[in-house]
Motif scaffolding. Structure first.
Motif, mmCIF file in Angstrom:
data_model
loop_
_atom_site.group_PDB
_atom_site.id
_atom_site.type_symbol
_atom_site.label_atom_id
_atom_site.label_comp_id
_atom_site.label_asym_id
_atom_site.label_seq_id
_atom_site.Cartn_x
_atom_site.Cartn_y
_atom_site.Cartn_z
ATOM 1 N N SER A 1 0.689 -1.324 -0.115
ATOM 2 C CA SER A 1 0.035 0.042 -0.101
ATOM 3 C C SER A 1 0.912 1.221 0.053
ATOM 4 O O SER A 1 0.587 2.195 -0.820
ATOM 5 C CB SER A 1 -0.801 -0.073 1.348
ATOM 6 N N ARG A 2 2.119 1.309 0.840
ATOM 7 C CA ARG A 2 2.742 2.237 0.691
ATOM 8 C C ARG A 2 3.475 2.575 -0.439
ATOM 9 O O ARG A 2 3.790 3.721 -1.053
ATOM 10 C CB ARG A 2 3.783 2.227 2.066
ATOM 11 N N ASP B 1 14.252 2.599 -0.156
ATOM 12 C CA ASP B 1 15.056 2.262 0.960
ATOM 13 C C ASP B 1 14.501 2.529 2.266
ATOM 14 O O ASP B 1 14.363 2.149 3.125
ATOM 15 C CB ASP B 1 16.451 2.666 0.813
ATOM 16 N N ARG B 2 13.779 3.965 2.153
ATOM 17 C CA ARG B 2 13.190 4.490 3.496
ATOM 18 C C ARG B 2 12.177 3.835 3.779
ATOM 19 O O ARG B 2 11.557 3.583 5.022
ATOM 20 C CB ARG B 2 12.795 5.909 3.269
ATOM 21 N N ALA B 3 11.217 3.229 2.903
ATOM 22 C CA ALA B 3 10.019 2.786 2.963
ATOM 23 C C ALA B 3 10.351 1.056 3.378
ATOM 24 O O ALA B 3 9.590 0.559 4.396
ATOM 25 C CB ALA B 3 9.216 2.400 1.590
ATOM 26 N N THR B 4 11.318 0.476 2.938
ATOM 27 C CA THR B 4 11.501 -0.853 3.199
ATOM 28 C C THR B 4 12.544 -1.348 4.209
ATOM 29 O O THR B 4 12.564 -2.342 4.887
ATOM 30 C CB THR B 4 12.020 -1.643 1.886
ATOM 31 N N HIS B 5 13.738 -0.482 4.484
ATOM 32 C CA HIS B 5 15.064 -0.869 5.207
ATOM 33 C C HIS B 5 14.301 -1.072 6.688
ATOM 34 O O HIS B 5 14.787 -2.112 7.311
ATOM 35 C CB HIS B 5 16.001 0.262 5.107
ATOM 36 N N LEU C 1 24.713 -1.882 5.213
ATOM 37 C CA LEU C 1 24.809 -1.953 6.707
ATOM 38 C C LEU C 1 25.150 -0.345 7.142
ATOM 39 O O LEU C 1 24.384 0.093 7.968
ATOM 40 C CB LEU C 1 25.899 -2.767 7.218
ATOM 41 N N TYR C 2 26.127 0.066 6.884
ATOM 42 C CA TYR C 2 26.704 1.369 7.104
ATOM 43 C C TYR C 2 25.759 2.446 6.608
ATOM 44 O O TYR C 2 25.748 3.628 7.062
ATOM 45 C CB TYR C 2 28.054 1.668 6.715
ATOM 46 N N GLU C 3 25.448 2.469 5.341
ATOM 47 C CA GLU C 3 24.777 3.428 4.812
ATOM 48 C C GLU C 3 23.439 3.789 5.565
ATOM 49 O O GLU C 3 23.014 4.711 5.348
ATOM 50 C CB GLU C 3 24.204 2.977 3.285
ATOM 51 N N GLY C 4 23.064 2.630 5.842
ATOM 52 C CA GLY C 4 21.631 2.663 6.679
ATOM 53 C C GLY C 4 21.621 3.187 8.282
ATOM 54 O O GLY C 4 20.807 3.261 8.832
#
Length: 196
Positions: free
Chosen positions: A49-50, A84-88, A112-115
């Protein structure tokens, strides 16, 4: 009850993360993959949905076209960051829940570090490999061109700049057998210091 120990395995594209994690599995270790968890959550209604609100043109007949979504985010950094913002956060929450039920477990975490997710892990195993070897490895397993591979490399952090006290560097410049031996020695060491 003893606290679970969580270990992340990371590195840039083509560094050998999946191969290394395969060796860990063969040694009897519990190993999770963020990519596998992504495949689980991408079909869940709340996330779909998002995503439909963010990427409406990637839905055909009310169903997400994952190939279309992948192509879109590959060529557009803004869209990739939105995905990435929606799933991570969902992936990481699911991953940590799974890892909590084991005394010691590993997780393959590409970004890992990117997030900023390294804070959730007791240790990080970072694989490093020569650039040309990474490009060759990715070409063998995918249809990506060298230009596309280099674009992905540029979008990732250089882990060499981020090593901290909880980071173990694994140099993957040799053969698969060399990497297997390094995995065996590392597991022996880590199992010996589970709760130090």
């Amino acid at each position: 009850m003893k606290r679970s120990k969580k270990i992340a395995v990371t590195g840039g594209i083509g560094s050998g993360k999946s191969l290394f994690c395969g060796f860990l599995k063969n040694l009897g270790c519990v190993v999770y993959s963020c990519d596998e968890i992504y495949s689980e959550v991408i079909s869940e209604e709340s996330l779909l949905s998002r995503l439909k609100n963010i990427f409406p043109d990637c839905f055909l007949n009310e169903k997400l076209d994952r190939r279309l979504l992948a192509e879109r985010v590959f060529y557009d950094d803004k869209d990739r960051l939105a995905l990435d913002r929606a799933t991570h956060p969902i992936i990481m929450r699911r991953l940590l829940e799974k890892m909590e039920s084991h005394e010691i477990s590993f997780a393959e975490v590409p970004l890992l570090y990117e997030g900023g997710f390294e804070i959730h892990f007791d240790k990080v195993i970072a694989l490093i490999r020569k650039k040309e070897e990474r490009i060759a490895a990715v070409k063998m397993r995918s249809k990506l061109s060298e230009e596309q591979i280099l674009k992905r490399m540029r979008s990732q952090f250089d882990p060499a700049e981020l090593y901290g006290k909880n980071c173990i560097i694994v140099d993957n410049h040799g053969s698969e057998e060399d990497l297997k031996e390094k995995a065996e020695k590392l597991v022996e060491t880590l199992l010996g210091e589970k709760y130090e």
